[in-house]
Design a protein around this motif. Sequence first.
Motif, PDB file in Angstrom:
ATOM      1  N   THR A   1      -0.644  -6.675  -1.394  1.00 50.88           N
ATOM      2  CA  THR A   1      -1.178  -6.543  -2.751  1.00 50.88           C
ATOM      3  C   THR A   1      -0.066  -6.529  -3.803  1.00 50.88           C
ATOM      4  OG1 THR A   1      -1.250  -4.126  -2.635  1.00 50.88           O
ATOM      5  CG2 THR A   1      -3.238  -5.324  -1.969  1.00 50.88           C
ATOM      6  N   LYS A   2       1.168  -6.204  -3.385  1.00 54.21           N
ATOM      7  CA  LYS A   2       2.278  -6.162  -4.342  1.00 54.21           C
ATOM      8  C   LYS A   2       3.586  -6.247  -3.580  1.00 54.21           C
ATOM      9  CE  LYS A   2       4.329  -3.213  -7.909  1.00 54.21           C
ATOM     10  NZ  LYS A   2       4.281  -1.904  -8.571  1.00 54.21           N
TER      11      LYS A   2
ATOM     12  N   GLY B   1      -3.562  -6.713   7.580  1.00 57.27           N
ATOM     13  CA  GLY B   1      -3.697  -6.278   6.200  1.00 57.27           C
ATOM     14  C   GLY B   1      -3.532  -7.415   5.223  1.00 57.27           C
ATOM     15  N   GLU B   2      -3.504  -7.041   3.944  1.00 63.91           N
ATOM     16  CA  GLU B   2      -3.320  -8.000   2.862  1.00 63.91           C
ATOM     17  C   GLU B   2      -2.257  -7.450   1.919  1.00 63.91           C
ATOM     18  OE1 GLU B   2      -5.719  -9.730  -1.004  1.00 63.91           O
ATOM     19  OE2 GLU B   2      -6.875  -8.950   0.676  1.00 63.91           O
TER      20      GLU B   2
ATOM     21  N   THR C   1       3.408  -3.407  -0.927  1.00 69.96           N
ATOM     22  CA  THR C   1       2.169  -2.648  -0.856  1.00 69.96           C
ATOM     23  C   THR C   1       1.181  -3.468  -0.044  1.00 69.96           C
ATOM     24  OG1 THR C   1       2.627  -1.705  -3.030  1.00 69.96           O
ATOM     25  CG2 THR C   1       0.381  -1.488  -2.192  1.00 69.96           C
ATOM     26  N   VAL C   2       0.531  -2.807   0.926  1.00 70.28           N
ATOM     27  CA  VAL C   2      -0.379  -3.498   1.833  1.00 70.28           C
ATOM     28  C   VAL C   2      -1.692  -2.728   1.922  1.00 70.28           C
ATOM     29  CG1 VAL C   2      -0.718  -4.323   4.201  1.00 70.28           C
ATOM     30  CG2 VAL C   2       1.579  -4.341   3.199  1.00 70.28           C
ATOM     31  N   ARG C   3      -2.808  -3.443   1.748  1.00 76.55           N
ATOM     32  CA  ARG C   3      -4.141  -2.898   2.022  1.00 76.55           C
ATOM     33  C   ARG C   3      -4.392  -3.232   3.489  1.00 76.55           C
ATOM     34  NH1 ARG C   3      -7.329  -6.086  -1.024  1.00 76.55           N
ATOM     35  NH2 ARG C   3      -6.770  -4.885  -2.863  1.00 76.55           N
ATOM     36  N   HIS C   4      -4.553  -2.214   4.316  1.00 78.69           N
ATOM     37  CA  HIS C   4      -4.576  -2.458   5.759  1.00 78.69           C
ATOM     38  C   HIS C   4      -5.715  -1.728   6.456  1.00 78.69           C
ATOM     39  CE1 HIS C   4      -3.068   1.582   6.676  1.00 78.69           C
ATOM     40  NE2 HIS C   4      -2.285   1.428   5.603  1.00 78.69           N
TER      41      HIS C   4
ATOM     42  N   SER D   1       1.715 -11.844  -2.883  1.00 78.62           N
ATOM     43  CA  SER D   1       0.511 -11.057  -3.101  1.00 78.62           C
ATOM     44  C   SER D   1      -0.717 -11.901  -2.758  1.00 78.62           C
ATOM     45  CB  SER D   1       0.460 -10.611  -4.565  1.00 78.62           C
ATOM     46  OG  SER D   1      -0.655  -9.784  -4.779  1.00 78.62           O
TER      47      SER D   1
ATOM     48  N   THR E   1      -4.563   1.677   1.392  1.00 73.50           N
ATOM     49  CA  THR E   1      -3.497   0.902   0.765  1.00 73.50           C
ATOM     50  C   THR E   1      -2.255   1.782   0.714  1.00 73.50           C
ATOM     51  OG1 THR E   1      -5.090  -0.348  -0.542  1.00 73.50           O
ATOM     52  CG2 THR E   1      -2.818  -0.369  -1.302  1.00 73.50           C
TER      53      THR E   1
END
Length: 100
Positions: free
Chosen positions: A35-36, A32-33, A45-48, A77, A61
Motif C-alpha cells: 500500500t505504500k 498481501g498487497e 506498508t503491506v495489507r496482509h 503500491s 495493515t
Amino acid sequence: MENQTMKRTLAAAALTILAATSAYAQATLAEGEVTKIDAKQGKMTVRHGPIPSLDMTDGMTMVFRVKEDAMLEQVKSGDKIAFDVERINGALTITVLEKQ
C-alpha cells in the motif's frame, strides 16, 4: 552399470527434496498487497493476511522494514506479493519477497 544406477537414484532423490522444499516455502509465505513504499526509511506498508512465520492468524495493515533495499525497487503500491517476515534486531523485516 551399478554406479550409473546409484547416480540416477541420488539425482532423483535430490530433485524430490528440492521440489518438496520449494512447495513448503510457497505454503509458508504470507500474501498481501503493497500500500505504500518509503524508500528513504527502507520500509513498506503491506495489507496482509495471516503470517505463518510470526504465528499471526489475523490480517491487518502493517509497516515492515526490508532486508535489502533492492526489494523496494521490485514492487510498487498496489502490487500483490508473497512474503516472509523475521524479527531482526527487534524490527519486523521482510526477508523474502515475490511479486505475484
